[in-house]
Design an enzyme around this catalytic site. Structure first.
Site, short mmCIF file in Angstrom:
data_model
loop_
_atom_site.label_atom_id
_atom_site.label_comp_id
_atom_site.label_asym_id
_atom_site.label_seq_id
_atom_site.Cartn_x
_atom_site.Cartn_y
_atom_site.Cartn_z
N SER A 1 1.46 3.20 6.13
CA SER A 1 0.65 2.68 7.23
C SER A 1 1.47 1.68 8.02
O SER A 1 2.30 0.96 7.45
CB SER A 1 -0.60 1.98 6.67
N TYR B 1 -5.28 -2.90 0.47
CA TYR B 1 -4.80 -1.68 1.11
C TYR B 1 -3.37 -1.88 1.61
O TYR B 1 -2.48 -1.07 1.35
CB TYR B 1 -5.72 -1.31 2.27
#
Length: 284
Positions: free
Chosen positions: A149, A162
């Protein structure tokens, strides 16, 4: 080699590749599987639930094999990769895409939530890597796409775990790339920005809210709501181009806004290092 030269030099196996895609039933995983099939390639797609792939399986005359797989289960991953290799005889592109989302403040997260999250987002990708590398090493080729990400470039409240899992995956992917380079295997860390993948709905686990964080939670929710997620199909052409490169990039950010945000975060970090350089040097 320049970027232009890398783009113009396709690999010898540019047609008829075999893909292994985790998290293939929705979002970016499904989009990448569809794009590979559209090119005439063959795909093994896995996810915890592969029923959403039934239409693709029926439409592609044996070129898509789908079966359930939980990447958090190392033994299942080892067996699943053997099944994938048996389906088409080899693997050429491995897309480590399976993942989930844990939303909440760090204090709020239970041990069970943290372990379950990292079992998928970090260890699941490692198990896939361990399972596929012996096959790629033996054939002397292959390309592993590690989907992390753009958020791995920095930590943010409410999504700290995350980001932590993705940052850790970034780091071990760098090590992976070094470890497999001598075997003719490439690794690209793919860092998407915001896409409409269902990650923030179907793929989300939320913590029990502690009222002490209510003001910060509201500010973060407002910040997140300002973003506009793109259609995941927008990401496919760039990834298809990367797998055709003889010398693919080690890292690729997906999305113009994501690129700008990631560069801004990196520059801010460099500026902070420079601000405290004199103090750092006193510690020699």
């Amino acid at each position: 080699m320049t970027t232009a030269a890398a783009r113009s030099t396709a690999r010898p196996d540019a047609s008829g590749r075999v893909w292994f895609v985790t998290g293939a039933s929705r979002g970016l995983g499904r989009v990448f599987a569809e794009a590979a099939l559209d090119r005439g390639d063959r795909v093994v797609g896995v996810a915890r639930d592969v029923t959403p792939l039934d239409d693709l399986v029926a439409a592609h005359d044996g070129r898509l094999v789908a079966f359930p797989l939980d990447v958090a289960d190392r033994a299942a991953v080892m067996a699943g990769v053997e099944r994938a290799v048996a389906a088409f005889g080899r693997l050429d592109v491995v897309v480590n895409n399976a993942g989930g989302f844990l939303y909440g403040m760090l204090e709020e997260a239970t041990e069970e939530q943290v372990r379950a999250h990292l079992d998928v987002n970090l260890l699941g990708a490692l198990w896939v890597f361990q399972a596929v590398v012996p096959h790629l090493r033996e054939q002397g080729s292959g390309h592993i796409l590690q989907v992390t990400s753009m958020g791995s470039t920095g930590g943010f409240a409410t999504v700290g775990l995350y980001g932590a899992g993705k940052a850790a995956l970034d780091s071990i992917s760098e090590a992976m790339a070094m470890e497999v380079a001598d075997f003719g295997v490439k690794v690209t860390i793919v860092q998407p920005g915001g896409y409409e993948t269902g990650l923030f709905t179907q793929g989300t686990t939320a913590t029990a809210e502690n009222e002490a964080y209510a003001p910060l939670r509201a500010r973060m929710a407002e910040m997140w709501s300002e973003g506009v997620d793109a259609a995941p199909e927008k990401a496919a052409p760039a990834v298809m181009e990367v797998v055709d490169m003889a010398e693919p990039p080690r890292r690729l950010i997906l999305g113009g806004l994501a690129y700008d945000q990631a560069v801004q975060l990196l520059r801010a970090r460099l500026d902070e290092h420079a601000r405290w350089e004199a103090l750092s040097r006193t510690a020699d």
